[in-house]
Design a protein around this motif. Structure first.
Motif, short mmCIF file in Angstrom:
data_model
loop_
_atom_site.label_atom_id
_atom_site.label_comp_id
_atom_site.label_asym_id
_atom_site.label_seq_id
_atom_site.Cartn_x
_atom_site.Cartn_y
_atom_site.Cartn_z
N UNK A 164 0.83 -1.20 0.00
CA UNK A 164 0.00 0.00 0.00
C UNK A 164 0.86 1.25 0.00
N UNK A 165 1.91 1.25 0.81
CA UNK A 165 2.82 2.39 0.87
C UNK A 165 3.54 2.61 -0.45
N UNK A 166 3.94 1.52 -1.09
CA UNK A 166 4.61 1.61 -2.39
C UNK A 166 3.68 2.21 -3.43
N UNK A 167 2.43 1.77 -3.42
CA UNK A 167 1.45 2.28 -4.37
C UNK A 167 1.19 3.76 -4.15
N UNK A 168 1.06 4.17 -2.91
CA UNK A 168 0.81 5.58 -2.60
C UNK A 168 1.98 6.44 -3.07
N UNK A 169 3.21 5.99 -2.80
CA UNK A 169 4.39 6.74 -3.22
C UNK A 169 4.45 6.86 -4.73
N UNK A 170 4.10 5.78 -5.43
CA UNK A 170 4.08 5.79 -6.90
C UNK A 170 3.03 6.78 -7.42
N UNK A 171 1.86 6.79 -6.79
CA UNK A 171 0.80 7.70 -7.19
C UNK A 171 1.20 9.16 -6.96
N UNK A 172 1.90 9.44 -5.87
CA UNK A 172 2.33 10.80 -5.58
C UNK A 172 3.36 11.27 -6.62
N UNK A 173 4.26 10.37 -7.02
CA UNK A 173 5.23 10.72 -8.06
C UNK A 173 4.52 10.96 -9.39
N UNK A 174 3.49 10.15 -9.65
CA UNK A 174 2.72 10.31 -10.90
C UNK A 174 2.04 11.67 -10.93
N UNK A 175 1.45 12.07 -9.80
CA UNK A 175 0.75 13.35 -9.73
C UNK A 175 1.73 14.50 -9.96
N UNK A 176 2.91 14.40 -9.36
CA UNK A 176 3.93 15.43 -9.53
C UNK A 176 4.30 15.57 -11.00
N UNK A 177 4.50 14.43 -11.68
CA UNK A 177 4.87 14.46 -13.09
C UNK A 177 3.71 14.94 -13.95
N UNK A 178 2.48 14.58 -13.55
CA UNK A 178 1.30 15.01 -14.31
C UNK A 178 1.17 16.52 -14.29
N UNK A 179 1.38 17.13 -13.13
CA UNK A 179 1.34 18.59 -13.04
C UNK A 179 2.36 19.22 -13.98
N UNK A 180 3.57 18.66 -13.97
CA UNK A 180 4.63 19.19 -14.82
C UNK A 180 4.26 19.05 -16.30
N UNK A 181 3.68 17.91 -16.66
CA UNK A 181 3.30 17.68 -18.06
C UNK A 181 2.23 18.68 -18.50
N UNK A 182 1.28 18.97 -17.61
CA UNK A 182 0.22 19.93 -17.95
C UNK A 182 0.82 21.30 -18.22
N UNK A 183 1.72 21.73 -17.36
CA UNK A 183 2.36 23.03 -17.54
C UNK A 183 3.19 23.07 -18.82
N UNK A 184 3.90 21.98 -19.09
CA UNK A 184 4.73 21.94 -20.29
C UNK A 184 3.88 22.00 -21.55
N UNK A 185 2.79 21.25 -21.56
CA UNK A 185 1.90 21.26 -22.73
C UNK A 185 1.22 22.62 -22.89
N UNK A 186 1.03 23.30 -21.77
CA UNK A 186 0.42 24.64 -21.84
C UNK A 186 1.35 25.63 -22.53
N UNK A 187 2.62 25.66 -22.12
CA UNK A 187 3.54 26.65 -22.70
C UNK A 187 3.99 26.26 -24.10
N UNK A 188 3.73 25.02 -24.50
CA UNK A 188 4.02 24.61 -25.88
C UNK A 188 2.82 24.80 -26.80
N UNK A 189 1.68 25.16 -26.22
CA UNK A 189 0.49 25.39 -27.03
C UNK A 189 -0.32 24.15 -27.33
N UNK A 190 0.04 23.03 -26.73
CA UNK A 190 -0.66 21.77 -27.03
C UNK A 190 -2.06 21.73 -26.41
N UNK A 191 -2.23 22.39 -25.26
CA UNK A 191 -3.55 22.35 -24.61
C UNK A 191 -4.60 23.15 -25.38
N UNK A 192 -4.14 24.08 -26.21
CA UNK A 192 -5.09 24.95 -26.92
C UNK A 192 -5.07 24.72 -28.43
#
Length: 431
Positions: A164-192
Motif C-alpha cells: 500500500x505504501x509503495x502504491x501511494x508513493x508511486x501515485x504521488x510521483x505520478x501526480x507530480x509528473x502530471x502537473x509538470x506535463x500539464x504546464x509543459x503542454x500549456x507553454x508549448x500550445x498543445x492544450x489549446x
C-alpha cells in the motif's frame, strides 16, 4: 507496557563526531521526511563550500535538525556505511546492551511523538532541534527481549501494508509528473490546439496575432524601462516548436522583475509599525503570506497581486501572489509583474513553474538559488492575448482534476498512517 520505564534518549545514544578527511558529493546521505528513512543524497542538491562533514556508520541513528518534527530520522543502512553528512544531520552510536536501534524509530513514530518535538526547536530564521535537547527527550525502554518481541510483531504486520505504501508513493510521483506535463503542454500550445483551429491567426489583431500584440506592447513601454542586455534568441536555444501565431521572447521582454534587499535588525521591528517586511519562504503559508516583521524605511516594494518568487535559501522556487497592499521584500524574494495589461501574469507563472528544474540547475553560489539574469533570459513561447486567457482556463481546469485525484491519494495516505498507528498500538499493548 504500563510498567515500561521512560528513559532519556541520551542514556543510550552518544553523538558521533568523526570528522571526515574527505567528503565528495557522491558519498553523502540525507534523511527523508515522513519516516521514510535514510538514503544517498542527490548529486544535484550539492553545493560545495566550507561545510564540515562527518563520517557516518551503518546502524547509527540519525536525524535532521530542521525537520525531525516532519519525520526526518532513521537508521543508517549497511550500503551507506562510511558515507558523510553535515552537523545538521547528527548521527549517534547506540548502546546495544540497552536499546535496539529500530526501537528508537518505533517510539518516535508511535502516536507521532516526533511531531511534538517541534515545540523544542530554536532559532530566529532556520529553526533546529539541538542535539542536547533531543537527547533529553524520553521514550519507554523495556528489556532487550521485549524490544525484540515488539519489533518482530510490527515487522510481520507491516509486510501487509508495505505494498500500500509503495502504491501511494508511486501515485504521488505520478501526480507530480502530471502537473509538470500539464504546464509543459500549456507553454508549448498543445492544450489549446483545438482552440486555434476555431480561432485562426488574424494578422494585425493582437487578440489572435502575437506579432501585433508584441508591437502594441512595445509601444506602451517606456524605452528607459526596457531591460538591456537581452540578446536575440538563437535557433539552438528554442526547446520546442511553437504554434503559428506565437512568438519567441525572452521573459525579460515581457516582465518587470524587482529584486529585494535585506535589512539589518535595527531597520525592522515586530511591533506592526510601518510596512510589512517579507524575508523568504518562511513567510509563505498555505493560507497566504504570513507577516511577522515590519519596517518604517521600505525600499524594494512589492504590491498587491504581484507574483512573488523565493529565489534564495530554503524553499527557493516557491511562488505566491501578494495578498497585501504593499511590502518590502528581502533579497531572497523577487517580485514579478507584466510590462503590460495585455500579458497574463498567470501565464508567466506557468512559464516559471514549467522551467523550475532549469532555473534550479543554473543556480550559482554556495546558497541554493535562482539567478535574476537566468529568469530574465528564459526563452518562452508567447501566444496572442485571447489564447493566453484560454490557456489559463484550460490549465486551471486540468490542475483542479489533478488536485481532486491528489485528495484521494491523501485520504489513502491518512488511512495508511492510521493503520500504522494501529499496528504500533497493538504491538505495544500485547507485549
Amino acid at each position: 507496557m504500563s510498567e515500561w520505564k521512560k528513559v532519556k534518549i541520551g542514556d543510550f545514544l552518544t553523538e558521533s563526531k568523526i570528522i571526515a578527511e574527505e567528503s565528495d558529493a557522491a558519498h553523502r546521505i540525507t534523511v527523508r521526511l515522513n519516516c521514510k528513512g535514510v538514503e544517498q543524497r542527490s548529486l544535484k542538491a550539492e553545493k560545495e563550500g566550507a561545510t564540515k562533514y562527518y563520517t557516518r556508520k551503518a546502524g547509527q541513528f540519525i536525524y535532521g535538525k530542521q525537520n525531525i518534527h516532519k519525520g526526518a530520522f532513521g537508521i543508517i543502512p549497511q550500503e551507506l556505511n562510511g558515507f558523510t553528512s553535515s552537523a545538521d544531520l547528527p548521527a549517534f552510536d547506540v548502546d546495544l546492551s540497552k536499546c535496539i536501534p529500530e526501537w528508537i524509530c518505533i517510539c518516535l513514530q508511535k502516536d507521532e511523538y516526533y511531531k511534538s518535538l517541534q515545540k523544542n526547536v530554536k532559532g530566529v530564521g532556520s529553526q533546529r532541534l539541538a542535539v542536547n535537547v533531543f537527547l533529553d527527550s524520553e521514550i519507554p525502554l523495556p528489556s532487550i527481549e521485549i524490544q525484540k518481541e515488539v519489533i518482530k510483531k510490527i515487522k510481520l504486520q507491516l509486510q501487509k501494508t508495505e505494498q500500500l505504501s509503495i502504491e501511494i508513493e508511486s501515485q504521488k510521483n505520478y501526480i507530480k509528473q502530471l502537473r509538470q506535463n500539464i504546464l509543459q503542454e500549456a507553454i508549448e500550445g498543445k492544450l489549446t490546439a483545438d482552440w486555434r483551429k476555431q480561432n485562426p491567426v488574424q494578422k494585425g489583431n493582437p487578440d489572435y496575432d502575437t506579432e501585433a500584440l508584441f508591437e502594441q506592447i512595445q509601444k506602451e513601454r517606456n524605452s528607459e524601462k526596457k531591460h538591456k542586455g537581452l540578446s536575440p534568441i538563437t535557433d539552438e536555444e528554442k526547446p520546442f516548436e511553437i504554434p503559428k501565431g506565437w512568438k519567441w521572447v525572452r521573459l525579460g521582454e515581457i516582465i518587470n522583475l524587482l529584486s529585494g534587499r535585506d535589512f539589518e535588525p535595527s531597520e525592522y521591528n515586530d511591533k506592526q509599525e510601518g510596512t510589512p517586511y517579507i524575508t523568504g519562504a518562511s513567510n509563505f503559508g498555505e493560507n497566504g503570506i504570513i507577516i511577522n516583521r515590519w519596517t518604517e524605511t521600505p525600499k524594494c516594494i512589492a504590491k498587491f497581486g504581484d507574483l512573488l518568487l523565493v529565489c534564495k535559501g530554503s524553499g527557493y522556487g516557491t511562488l505566491a501572489y501578494a495578498d497585501f497592499k504593499e511590502a518590502h521584500i528581502a533579497r531572497q524574494v523577487m517580485s514579478i509583474t507584466t510590462v503590460s495589461e495585455l500579458i497574463s501574469l498567470k501565464y508567466i507563472e506557468f512559464i516559471l513553474r514549467a522551467n523550475f528544474q532549469y532555473l534550479k540547475s543554473q543556480g550559482k553560489g554556495l546558497i541554493p538559488g535562482i539567478d535574476r539574469e537566468t529568469v530574465l533570459n528564459i526563452c518562452a513561447g508567447f501566444p496572442p492575448l485571447l489564447e493566453q486567457e484560454e490557456i489559463v482556463i484550460s490549465v486551471e481546469k486540468h490542475l483542479q482534476t489533478v488536485s481532486d485525484i491528489e485528495s484521494q491519494i491523501t485520504e489513502r495516505e491518512q488511512l495508511a498512517k492510521q493503520l500504522m498507528q494501529s499496528i504500533l498500538k497493538d504491538a505495544f499493548e500485547e507485549s
